[in-house]
Enzyme design. Structure first.
Site, PDB file in Angstrom:
ATOM      1  N   ASP A   1       0.876  -1.160   0.000  1.00 33.13           N
ATOM      2  CA  ASP A   1       0.000   0.000   0.000  1.00 33.13           C
ATOM      3  C   ASP A   1       0.918   1.215   0.000  1.00 33.13           C
ATOM      4  OD1 ASP A   1      -1.966   1.843   0.255  1.00 33.13           O
ATOM      5  OD2 ASP A   1      -2.422   1.411   2.343  1.00 33.13           O
TER       6      ASP A   1
ATOM      7  N   ASP B   1      -0.927  -0.843   6.563  1.00 30.63           N
ATOM      8  CA  ASP B   1      -0.937  -0.236   7.896  1.00 30.63           C
ATOM      9  C   ASP B   1      -2.300   0.288   8.326  1.00 30.63           C
ATOM     10  OD1 ASP B   1      -1.159   1.882   6.190  1.00 30.63           O
ATOM     11  OD2 ASP B   1       0.495   3.053   7.036  1.00 30.63           O
TER      12      ASP B   1
ATOM     13  N   ASP C   1      -6.553  -2.097   4.658  1.00 33.96           N
ATOM     14  CA  ASP C   1      -5.657  -3.178   4.218  1.00 33.96           C
ATOM     15  C   ASP C   1      -5.990  -4.522   4.870  1.00 33.96           C
ATOM     16  OD1 ASP C   1      -4.048  -1.400   2.675  1.00 33.96           O
ATOM     17  OD2 ASP C   1      -3.044  -0.759   4.511  1.00 33.96           O
TER      18      ASP C   1
END
Length: 791
Positions: A311, A551, A555
């Site tokens: 990400d 994080d 996600d």
């Protein structure tokens, strides 16, 4: 619970202490860590340790103390294994404190952070986006969007408002709320569910699973073969030089020694413990690199990883966003509202006050525009990864901020050039717009654009070197982002991602279109949480082993779907809690070290396992053949000391800890037995050759058969060690040479004194030379042919 003029103050200290004394606090009911007692008992009372202990007792009963060398090896293996596991446990426990979830509670009007175990019944707990819900509670004020997948298996977010219940095991996707704790510890709803409903899974060790199945098979075989060996030796042995009344005790003692020799050699002593030691030591080493291993065997999974999904925010970038500028769109275009610059600042500052967003974007907006209550909020719609915008209704109207293409649906083409111009420069572009209102988390009525807000996202200084290291290791990189795909592609390109120009926006795409795009693109933008999971599952379906680094709450679905999940300690509690690994320094530059550690474990354990299993396989084969041909098993436990210590035990320890960065391929056991079978067969043929030669040369005694056999077997085993350590380097050469010197010293200098070797006659010496030369020639030929056959 105290109130002052409708203001909730929370519990008093006296009330907290009273509840704590009654046991009404959030006691932890389970732990991922094995207890000290469990570690000690698992290492000490293993199945094979019990067998070896029984054999030791039997040997002591007949005074055969010289055959007890294997007890020393057993105790060393057990002691070292226990020590390493306890050390790994201590490391995990210490590092876990840095990543441990906390609860924000209100007590006597003061907001404080406390460990989750200190929560008591009726505590006022404050929840916000990214927080793990650690105890069942009732919403008193506010609005939450909650994911309850761990409880129900359904990933759709649930909206929680006043009087609704939220449950331990779920997590907050967006929103803020004040809640009252209604259950703690074993009374939490999640504790009443069956294991099947709790959807959080743990990685299983392929190596450990394979070895357990193999050792179970060996455990079944070893006892009947041992008993049959005892019976065969007892019936076939003769001691003509002894009177009849002394033959029975001598026959019993001889049969017991040979049975012990066979069974001790069948036990792959130390293999299982070496596996545990290797994994445990990797936890300690990774801890030094600020990496918390929450699941011990997830390190093994990394050896198989060939694709890492990142990400963008917080991984390629350091997460420190900053607003660069605001660009009012003016009143010259249809569906665009002119708003003066000061009013834009007031609107966003008031939205910041109402929304209280704690994500990087929210923090950047707060730092630039401030947090002010210029306009009073009537209702709010917190940011969600599904909508990719947040909204607030004031007396003067409803204002929205977020992804332009998600807010301005149907009219996006009118501002598209403005957005993409900035996105291609790597800017994160937000749209401030005016809407009629919102309902069921959707905007209603016409939407009018007001201004674009441009943010910079700083690429980590270590990003380029880290990605280069991954590519050199054969690991592919995919960027999965909620941002505009052009913004993500520019950041990825600056960070060093290959084929970063192959980017696509997943906004509005069907599942079939997402699946089709998975392999053709490198950078994916405007990705929803469900789409992240779909991308990972698609890559897995094609045979890839995928790691996910994230994080945030957006996600989590992807982290759970990945073969190995990795979170940042600065990320959301919920992301940390479900991840296998946590990067405590928030820098994914640590990841190449983690991947290398996983590869070292699997590759080296594969090589070390060959050394242990050659002995097991050749002993089982030899025992069966000798039973069928009614020949006497030649070795006692003391004969195996040299092989077990200097060619298996010590070398395997160094091999297991040697650097090895090759990516693992294929099945663990299949790869192991490609090398085990040639070595085991050659040793068996060696020993059978001794028996055949003895048939034609009757003067060779049983003692000489044992002496020639063990020296020939040791030489063959030394060649197996050479094969396992090929290609030789300086360290491996030292291991092989040291093993050879130690073995020769034991046989030549100490053989007759400590290892029950006999003086060899000329025919025995000639036979030994012939066997060693034949073994040397046949080793490479047999390996090539058998591997070809196996494949």
């Amino acid at each position: 619970m105290k109130k002052t003029e409708n203001r909730i103050l929370g519990l008093s200290i006296e009330a907290v202490n009273e509840r704590y004394a009654k046991g009404l606090y959030n006691q932890s009911t389970k732990s991922n860590l094995k207890s000290v007692a469990k570690i000690v008992s698992d290492n000490l009372f293993s199945y094979f340790n019990l067998i070896l202990t029984l054999l030791a007792i039997l040997l002591i009963s007949i005074g055969s103390y010289e055959n007890l060398f294997f007890v020393i090896v057993m105790l060393l293996n057990t002691g070292i294994g226990t020590f390493q596991e306890l050390k790994a446990r201590s490391t995990i426990k210490r590092l876990s404190l840095l990543s441990q979830p906390t609860a924000t509670v209100l007590r006597e009007g003061i907001t404080i952070e406390i460990p989750i175990e200190k929560i008591v019944i009726d505590d006022i707990c404050l929840l916000e986006s990214g927080k793990q819900i650690v105890a069942d509670a009732e919403v008193l004020e506010g609005f939450l969007s909650v994911n309850e997948a761990n409880l129900t298996g359904e990933s759709e977010p649930m909206v929680k408002q006043q009087t609704d219940k939220v449950y331990s095991g779920s997590y907050v996707i967006s929103g803020n709320a004040m809640t009252r704790i209604i259950a703690v510890g074993k009374d939490n709803y999640i504790e009443t569910l069956s294991a099947k409903v709790k959807t959080l899974s743990h990685p299983k060790s392929v190596i450990l699973g394979s070895l357990k199945r193999l050792l179970k098979l060996i455990g079944i075989i070893i006892i009947p073969l041992g008993l049959m060996t005892f019976y065969n030796v007892y019936m076939q042995s003769t001691f003509d030089y002894l009177p009849d009344f002394l033959q029975v005790p001598e026959l019993y003692q001889n049969a017991l020694k040979k049975m012990a020799g066979s069974m001790v050699a069948m036990v792959p002593s130390g293999l299982f413990l070496l596996t545990t030691i290797t994994f445990a030591s990797s936890v300690v080493k990774l801890g030094k690199h600020k990496t918390l291993v929450q699941e011990l065997y997830s390190v093994e999974t990394l050896a198989r990883i060939d694709t890492i999904c990142l990400d963008k925010t917080g991984t390629l970038t350091d997460g420190s966003m900053e607003v660069e500028a605001t660009e009012p769109l003016g009143e010259t275009e249809d569906s665009v509202v002119h708003t003066d610059y000061d009013d834009i600042n007031y609107i966003i500052a008031s939205m910041n006050y109402a929304l209280k967003e704690k994500n990087p974007t929210g923090i950047a907006l707060a730092e630039y525009f401030g947090i002010k209550r210029k306009y009073r909020a009537k209702s709010i719609l917190p940011f969600s990864s599904e909508n990719k915008f947040s909204a607030v209704t004031f007396d003067k109207g409803t204002y929205v901020i977020g992804a332009p293409e998600m807010i301005f649906k149907g009219k996006y083409g009118r501002i598209r050039k403005h957005v993409e111009k900035q996105a291609r420069k790597g800017k994160r572009v937000l749209l401030l717009a005016n809407a009629k209102g919102f309902e069921d988390q959707k905007l209603t009525g016409p939407v009018s654009a007001i201004a674009l807000i441009l943010l910079n996202d700083h690429v980590r200084d270590s990003a380029f070197a880290t990605l280069t290291e991954f590519y050199a290791s054969g690991v592919n990189i995919k960027i999965i982002s909620g941002d505009n795909h052009l913004t993500a592609a520019d950041v990825a390109k600056r960070a060093g991602v290959k084929d970063a120009d192959k980017s696509i926006s997943l906004a509005g795409l069907s599942d079939e279109e997402v699946i089709a795009a998975a392999h053709e693109n490198t950078v994916f933008g405007r990705v929803k949480p469900e789409q992240k999971r779909l991308l990972i599952r698609t890559l897995q379906t094609s045979g890839s082993k995928v790691a996910m680094v994230g994080d945030g709450v957006n996600d989590i679905l992807a982290l759970k779907a990945a073969d190995c999940s990795i979170a940042m300690t600065s990320g959301s509690e919920s992301a940390r809690n479900i991840s296998h690994l946590v990067l405590l320094d928030n820098d994914f530059a640590s990841l190449p070290k983690v991947v290398k550690e996983g590869r070292q474990i699997v590759n080296n354990l594969e090589r070390a396992s060959v050394l242990y299993l050659v002995k097991t396989v050749y002993t089982i084969l030899l025992t069966i053949i000798l039973l069928l041909t009614r020949n006497i098993y030649p070795f006692e436990p003391v004969h195996m000391f040299v092989i077990e210590t200097f060619i298996i035990g010590i070398p395997s320890f160094f091999i297991a800890l040697e650097p090895n960065e090759s990516r693992f391929h294929g099945s663990f056991l299949r790869n192991v037995f490609k090398n085990v079978i040639p070595g085991a067969l050659l040793i068996v043929l060696n020993l059978l050759g001794v028996y055949v030669f003895a048939r034609f040369w009757p003067s060779i005694t049983d003692g000489e058969i044992s002496t020639v056999g063990i020296i020939a077997a040791t030489f063959a085993y030394l060649l197996v060690l050479v094969n396992v350590t090929t290609p030789l380097n300086r360290n491996r050469s030292i291991i092989v040479i040291s093993a050879g010197i130690a073995s020769a010293f034991c046989f030549i200098v100490l053989g007759q004194t400590y290892f029950k070797l006999e003086q060899m006659s000329v025919p025995s010496v000639l036979l030994l030379i012939l066997l060693m030369e034949t073994t040397y020639v046949l080793m490479s030929i047999a390996k090539k042919q058998l591997v070809k056959f196996w494949v």
